[in-house]
Design a protein around this motif. Structure first.
Motif, mmCIF file in Angstrom:
data_model
loop_
_atom_site.group_PDB
_atom_site.id
_atom_site.type_symbol
_atom_site.label_atom_id
_atom_site.label_comp_id
_atom_site.label_asym_id
_atom_site.label_seq_id
_atom_site.Cartn_x
_atom_site.Cartn_y
_atom_site.Cartn_z
ATOM 1 N N MET A 1 70.149 -12.821 1.409
ATOM 2 C CA MET A 1 71.107 -14.165 1.693
ATOM 3 C C MET A 1 70.188 -15.037 2.473
ATOM 4 N N SER A 2 70.159 -16.142 2.470
ATOM 5 C CA SER A 2 69.157 -16.923 2.884
ATOM 6 C C SER A 2 69.846 -17.464 4.488
ATOM 7 N N ASN A 3 68.864 -17.796 5.364
ATOM 8 C CA ASN A 3 69.283 -17.949 6.715
ATOM 9 C C ASN A 3 70.461 -18.982 6.811
ATOM 10 N N THR A 4 70.490 -20.053 6.085
ATOM 11 C CA THR A 4 71.518 -20.934 6.364
ATOM 12 C C THR A 4 72.959 -20.601 5.856
ATOM 13 N N ILE A 5 72.689 -19.839 4.594
ATOM 14 C CA ILE A 5 74.179 -19.266 4.094
ATOM 15 C C ILE A 5 74.678 -18.021 5.381
ATOM 16 N N THR A 6 73.603 -17.399 5.787
ATOM 17 C CA THR A 6 74.206 -16.264 7.054
ATOM 18 C C THR A 6 74.754 -17.219 8.039
ATOM 19 N N GLU A 7 74.312 -18.214 8.575
ATOM 20 C CA GLU A 7 74.772 -18.926 9.710
ATOM 21 C C GLU A 7 75.974 -19.602 9.206
ATOM 22 N N LYS A 8 76.346 -20.087 8.206
ATOM 23 C CA LYS A 8 77.305 -20.574 7.686
ATOM 24 C C LYS A 8 78.566 -19.626 7.774
ATOM 25 N N LYS A 9 78.369 -18.338 7.317
ATOM 26 C CA LYS A 9 79.246 -17.302 7.113
ATOM 27 C C LYS A 9 79.673 -16.711 8.622
ATOM 28 N N ASN A 10 78.382 -16.635 9.401
ATOM 29 C CA ASN A 10 78.977 -16.366 10.811
ATOM 30 C C ASN A 10 79.774 -17.205 11.581
ATOM 31 N N ALA A 11 79.530 -18.244 11.439
ATOM 32 C CA ALA A 11 80.131 -19.322 12.040
ATOM 33 C C ALA A 11 81.716 -19.541 11.486
ATOM 34 N N ALA A 12 81.704 -19.301 10.112
ATOM 35 C CA ALA A 12 83.244 -19.062 9.540
ATOM 36 C C ALA A 12 83.953 -17.896 10.161
ATOM 37 N N LEU A 13 83.278 -16.694 10.212
ATOM 38 C CA LEU A 13 83.976 -15.619 10.421
ATOM 39 C C LEU A 13 84.595 -15.733 11.864
ATOM 40 N N LYS A 14 83.891 -16.427 12.753
ATOM 41 C CA LYS A 14 83.875 -16.494 14.381
ATOM 42 C C LYS A 14 85.357 -17.501 14.347
ATOM 43 N N ALA A 15 85.134 -18.407 13.715
ATOM 44 C CA ALA A 15 86.530 -19.338 13.606
ATOM 45 C C ALA A 15 87.794 -18.917 13.464
ATOM 46 N N VAL A 16 87.701 -17.993 12.182
ATOM 47 C CA VAL A 16 88.616 -17.218 11.548
ATOM 48 C C VAL A 16 89.447 -16.358 12.666
ATOM 49 N N GLU A 17 88.623 -15.920 13.658
ATOM 50 C CA GLU A 17 89.266 -14.858 14.701
ATOM 51 C C GLU A 17 90.218 -15.794 15.658
ATOM 52 N N GLN A 18 90.382 -17.142 15.218
ATOM 53 C CA GLN A 18 91.378 -17.760 16.120
ATOM 54 C C GLN A 18 92.725 -18.025 15.100
ATOM 55 N N VAL A 19 92.646 -17.825 14.061
ATOM 56 C CA VAL A 19 93.749 -17.693 13.043
ATOM 57 C C VAL A 19 94.702 -16.645 13.476
ATOM 58 N N GLN A 20 95.985 -16.906 13.507
ATOM 59 C CA GLN A 20 96.964 -15.991 13.745
ATOM 60 C C GLN A 20 98.102 -16.289 12.870
ATOM 61 N N SER A 21 98.851 -14.980 12.601
ATOM 62 C CA SER A 21 100.126 -15.051 11.706
ATOM 63 C C SER A 21 101.068 -16.020 12.112
ATOM 64 N N GLY A 22 101.676 -16.722 11.072
ATOM 65 C CA GLY A 22 102.888 -17.711 11.366
ATOM 66 C C GLY A 22 102.365 -18.948 11.479
ATOM 67 N N MET A 23 100.996 -19.361 11.539
ATOM 68 C CA MET A 23 100.521 -20.710 11.681
ATOM 69 C C MET A 23 100.409 -21.627 10.377
ATOM 70 N N ILE A 24 100.567 -22.723 10.609
ATOM 71 C CA ILE A 24 100.316 -23.762 9.446
ATOM 72 C C ILE A 24 98.879 -24.184 9.698
ATOM 73 N N LEU A 25 97.975 -23.974 8.686
ATOM 74 C CA LEU A 25 96.638 -24.126 8.638
ATOM 75 C C LEU A 25 96.042 -25.412 7.708
ATOM 76 N N GLY A 26 95.057 -26.019 8.299
ATOM 77 C CA GLY A 26 94.338 -26.902 7.488
ATOM 78 C C GLY A 26 93.034 -26.453 7.130
ATOM 79 N N LEU A 27 92.983 -26.465 5.818
ATOM 80 C CA LEU A 27 91.602 -25.901 5.161
ATOM 81 C C LEU A 27 90.833 -27.032 4.865
ATOM 82 N N GLY A 28 89.487 -26.929 5.296
ATOM 83 C CA GLY A 28 88.457 -27.970 5.038
ATOM 84 C C GLY A 28 87.943 -27.629 3.794
ATOM 85 N N THR A 29 86.845 -28.588 3.607
ATOM 86 C CA THR A 29 86.273 -28.722 2.157
ATOM 87 C C THR A 29 84.416 -28.519 2.289
ATOM 88 N N GLY A 30 83.971 -27.579 1.392
ATOM 89 C CA GLY A 30 82.833 -27.905 1.563
ATOM 90 C C GLY A 30 82.059 -26.418 1.574
#
Length: 227
Positions: A1-30
């Motif tokens: 896995m390239s460094n850029t893909i690893t960075e994107k995935k790590n950032a995404a997983l960190k953000a998802v830690e703030q997602v909780q049950s019962g939420m209305i979520l906005g899902l981005g593009t890209g």
């Protein structure tokens, strides 16, 4: 896995830690938001996330979220969103953004504006001192394209009509055109955004100002959070 893909995935997983049950979520593009939707979808299917509903910012995002069975809403169904996770093409030290490289800027801005929290996820290459190295996307009504092109050319914005591989104009999900403005360095993003919004025919700009709550950046194997 390239460094850029690893960075994107790590950032995404960190953000998802703030997602909780019962939420209305906005899902981005890209490409970075893709990893966040993947993680949310896996948690939804596993039952560790329950009672969530999501508003996608593009048809591609809606398709990906639907593949996991995530219940989808239209923005017209709600007046606020708990949390949005999206990517960016550039961000500066004030957390001002350029977005729209994927063509979904209008829906992305509507969802961002409706959100209590907006988390931007990116790899390290998106951090800049000044916005503008990435061409600024401007969504334009097709019937006004020649007018807007002339006005932006006169204002030295160097607009280029975005095209598809076959040479035809690129169409957004809203059936509008995009002009990519090659600015080099934007000294005053707020002033530029105001100027652009005063031009009839411009639907929206890719300048996202005062909307990001946090920018979460993958840096190598680490993650850095900008408030």
């Amino acid at each position: 896995m390239s460094n850029t893909i690893t960075e994107k995935k790590n950032a995404a997983l960190k953000a998802v830690e703030q997602v909780q049950s019962g939420m209305i979520l906005g899902l981005g593009t890209g490409s970075t938001a893709y990893f966040a939707i993947e993680a949310i979808g896996e948690q939804w299917q596993a039952g560790t996330l329950t009672d969530i509903q999501a508003i996608p910012t593009s048809e591609a995002t809606a398709k990906q979220a639907s593949s996991y069975g995530i219940p989808l809403l239209e923005l017209a169904d709600v007046d606020r969103i708990d949390l949005t996770i999206d990517g960016a093409d550039e961000f500066d030290p004030q957390l001002r953004l350029i977005k729209g490289g994927g063509g979904a800027l209008f829906r992305e801005k509507l969802v961002a504006f409706a959100s209590d929290k907006m988390l931007i996820i990116s790899d390290a290459s998106k951090e800049v001192q000044y916005l503008g190295a990435f061409p600024l996307p401007v969504e334009v009504l097709p019937k006004a394209i020649r007018l807007v092109q002339r006005v932006l050319t006169e204002k030295n914005c160097q607009p280029v009509l975005r095209k598809q591989k076959d040479g035809s104009p690129y169409l957004t999900d809203n059936q509008n055109y995009i002009l990519d403005c090659h600015l080099g360095k934007i000294d005053n993003p707020e002033q530029l955004d105001l100027m652009l919004h005063l031009v009839p025919g411009i639907v929206e700009t890719g300048l996202f100002l005062g909307l990001a709550t946090q920018v979460i950046v993958g840096q190598g194997d680490d993650v850095k959070v900008f408030e």
